[in-house]
Design an enzyme around this catalytic site. Sequence first.
Site, PDB file in Angstrom:
ATOM      1  N   GLN A 102      36.425  35.261  79.127  1.00 37.12           N
ATOM      2  CA  GLN A 102      34.933  35.494  78.952  1.00 37.12           C
ATOM      3  C   GLN A 102      33.926  34.453  79.587  1.00 37.12           C
ATOM      4  O   GLN A 102      32.501  34.311  79.149  1.00 37.12           O
ATOM      5  CB  GLN A 102      34.698  35.476  77.255  1.00 37.12           C
ATOM      6  CG  GLN A 102      34.941  33.769  76.692  1.00 37.12           C
ATOM      7  CD  GLN A 102      34.932  34.166  75.121  1.00 37.12           C
ATOM      8  OE1 GLN A 102      35.807  34.452  74.355  1.00 37.12           O
ATOM      9  NE2 GLN A 102      33.750  33.393  74.549  1.00 37.12           N
ATOM     10  N   GLN A 110      27.210  39.225  70.262  1.00 33.84           N
ATOM     11  CA  GLN A 110      28.667  39.169  70.030  1.00 33.84           C
ATOM     12  C   GLN A 110      29.309  39.986  68.731  1.00 33.84           C
ATOM     13  O   GLN A 110      29.923  41.033  69.004  1.00 33.84           O
ATOM     14  CB  GLN A 110      29.039  37.702  70.037  1.00 33.84           C
ATOM     15  CG  GLN A 110      30.825  37.724  69.930  1.00 33.84           C
ATOM     16  CD  GLN A 110      31.218  36.152  69.834  1.00 33.84           C
ATOM     17  OE1 GLN A 110      31.443  36.041  70.948  1.00 33.84           O
ATOM     18  NE2 GLN A 110      31.296  35.647  68.912  1.00 33.84           N
ATOM     19  N   GLY A 160      29.810  34.537  63.416  1.00 35.71           N
ATOM     20  CA  GLY A 160      28.515  34.015  63.124  1.00 35.71           C
ATOM     21  C   GLY A 160      27.375  34.627  63.707  1.00 35.71           C
ATOM     22  O   GLY A 160      27.306  35.204  64.853  1.00 35.71           O
ATOM     23  N   GLN A 161      26.100  34.931  63.004  1.00 32.51           N
ATOM     24  CA  GLN A 161      24.941  35.658  63.674  1.00 32.51           C
ATOM     25  C   GLN A 161      24.799  34.780  64.757  1.00 32.51           C
ATOM     26  O   GLN A 161      23.856  35.349  65.513  1.00 32.51           O
ATOM     27  CB  GLN A 161      24.132  35.705  62.573  1.00 32.51           C
ATOM     28  CG  GLN A 161      22.722  36.398  62.803  1.00 32.51           C
ATOM     29  CD  GLN A 161      23.021  37.827  63.457  1.00 32.51           C
ATOM     30  OE1 GLN A 161      23.813  38.525  63.017  1.00 32.51           O
ATOM     31  NE2 GLN A 161      21.925  38.125  64.439  1.00 32.51           N
ATOM     32  N   MET A 163      36.911  29.010  69.289  1.00 34.65           N
ATOM     33  CA  MET A 163      37.286  28.474  70.575  1.00 34.65           C
ATOM     34  C   MET A 163      37.455  26.969  70.474  1.00 34.65           C
ATOM     35  O   MET A 163      37.240  26.076  71.210  1.00 34.65           O
ATOM     36  CB  MET A 163      36.174  28.676  71.827  1.00 34.65           C
ATOM     37  CG  MET A 163      36.126  30.101  72.047  1.00 34.65           C
ATOM     38  SD  MET A 163      35.544  30.448  73.680  1.00 34.65           S
ATOM     39  CE  MET A 163      33.807  29.665  73.761  1.00 34.65           C
ATOM     40  N   HIS A 217      31.122  26.816  62.287  1.00 34.89           N
ATOM     41  CA  HIS A 217      32.826  27.230  62.091  1.00 34.89           C
ATOM     42  C   HIS A 217      33.100  27.162  60.672  1.00 34.89           C
ATOM     43  O   HIS A 217      33.815  28.241  60.316  1.00 34.89           O
ATOM     44  CB  HIS A 217      33.533  26.554  63.011  1.00 34.89           C
ATOM     45  CG  HIS A 217      33.274  26.764  64.627  1.00 34.89           C
ATOM     46  ND1 HIS A 217      32.656  25.646  65.295  1.00 34.89           N
ATOM     47  CD2 HIS A 217      33.208  27.713  65.355  1.00 34.89           C
ATOM     48  CE1 HIS A 217      32.603  25.900  66.587  1.00 34.89           C
ATOM     49  NE2 HIS A 217      32.948  27.082  66.557  1.00 34.89           N
TER      50      HIS A 217
HETATM   51  P1  AMP Z   1      32.899  29.796  69.142  1.00 35.44           P
HETATM   52  O1  AMP Z   1      34.008  28.591  68.673  1.00 35.44           O
HETATM   53  O2  AMP Z   1      31.648  29.344  69.817  1.00 35.44           O
HETATM   54  O3  AMP Z   1      33.401  30.922  69.803  1.00 35.44           O
HETATM   55  O4  AMP Z   1      32.468  30.140  67.588  1.00 35.44           O
HETATM   56  C1  AMP Z   1      33.332  30.789  66.795  1.00 35.44           C
HETATM   57  C2  AMP Z   1      32.571  31.485  65.682  1.00 35.44           C
HETATM   58  O5  AMP Z   1      31.679  30.822  65.042  1.00 35.44           O
HETATM   59  C3  AMP Z   1      31.795  32.744  66.303  1.00 35.44           C
HETATM   60  O6  AMP Z   1      31.778  33.845  65.488  1.00 35.44           O
HETATM   61  C4  AMP Z   1      30.365  31.991  66.295  1.00 35.44           C
HETATM   62  O7  AMP Z   1      29.172  33.037  66.039  1.00 35.44           O
HETATM   63  C5  AMP Z   1      30.412  31.001  64.902  1.00 35.44           C
HETATM   64  N1  AMP Z   1      29.247  30.249  65.145  1.00 35.44           N
HETATM   65  C6  AMP Z   1      29.332  29.410  66.103  1.00 35.44           C
HETATM   66  N2  AMP Z   1      28.275  28.451  65.816  1.00 35.44           N
HETATM   67  C7  AMP Z   1      27.536  28.908  64.750  1.00 35.44           C
HETATM   68  C8  AMP Z   1      26.537  28.515  63.777  1.00 35.44           C
HETATM   69  N3  AMP Z   1      25.870  27.544  64.278  1.00 35.44           N
HETATM   70  N4  AMP Z   1      26.353  29.135  62.583  1.00 35.44           N
HETATM   71  C9  AMP Z   1      27.205  30.125  62.336  1.00 35.44           C
HETATM   72  N5  AMP Z   1      28.304  30.305  62.800  1.00 35.44           N
HETATM   73  C10 AMP Z   1      28.542  30.102  64.137  1.00 35.44           C
END
Ligand code: AMP
Length: 280
Positions: A58, A150, A144-145, A27, A34
């Site tokens: 969402q 999710q 990401g875990q 996002m 990321h």
């Molecule tokens: P988002 O932009 O928040 O939708 O995140 C995009 C992707 O980055 C998702 O798969 C998240 O789980 C992953 N992500 C967000 N924060 C972290 C983090 N601190 N460590 C690893 N992956 C992350």
Amino acid sequence: MKVIETCAEMAALCAAAQRPLGLVPTMGALHDGHLSLVRQARADNETLAASIFVNPSQFGPNEDFAKYPRSFERDLQLLEEEGADLVFAPPPEEVYPEGFDTWIEPGSVAEGMEGEARPGHFRGVATVVAKLFTITRPDRAYFGQKDGQQVAVIRKMNADLNLGVEVVTMPTMREPDGLALSSRNAYLTPDEREAAPAVYRALCAAEDVWRRGERDAGRIRRAAHNILGRETLVDAVDYVGIVDAETMRPLATTPEDRPVMIAVAVRVGAVRLIDNLVLE
Ligand code: AMP
């Protein structure tokens, strides 16, 4: 690096791209969490595609969709530096045109924790990820875990609907004090930022009692609550979940033969923080 705004052009470019193709859905407001996904995807694949899309479906009506951090130009620069080939950044009406009316409804994996705290959230996530998978037809997709439920929802959808994508889960990236990197951390005041690592400390305390042999979920949960309760700037604990790491089913006792996830969601001022650890 090409920046694409329409589904049709993205689909055409992905269909013509060198395989394997790795997809990193985001996002935007990119941080090192990321970028760890982006780097792995770059290393694993011939073509690296990322998406930047703040997915309205969402977010709940009282959530932070309008205020979600956006830093598009900087995100593009970072993705370019990491060697992305394709960046899909559609406007909302391209993904949800007038009359859009078909949704992916995840089952029990989406029921508790975030699913309960944010009704409709995973329906929005699953639907947009299904659309991204269909548009880009990735060989691999990286998540990401940090957003543990999710990942479980996406893995289940991918299996149940035979989408055929290799879903790669990457470890949570943290600040030196343990706070999981998140775009929303930018909204913490200095005092709240100082209080926020209590979430990770609570997870570690729970993990610690588990490592010392405790298998009762209630007592493991209490170890986390004790830490969170001591932090006055943690305004509310939405949940401390002890669940099967794959199915997200709540556990009364932790099994020896399957990974367990401890997940926490709290509110610190106006910011909602989530984090988790997997016990294996
Ligand atoms: P988002 O932009 O928040 O939708 O995140 C995009 C992707 O980055 C998702 O798969 C998240 O789980 C992953 N992500 C967000 N924060 C972290 C983090 N601190 N460590 C690893 N992956 C992350």
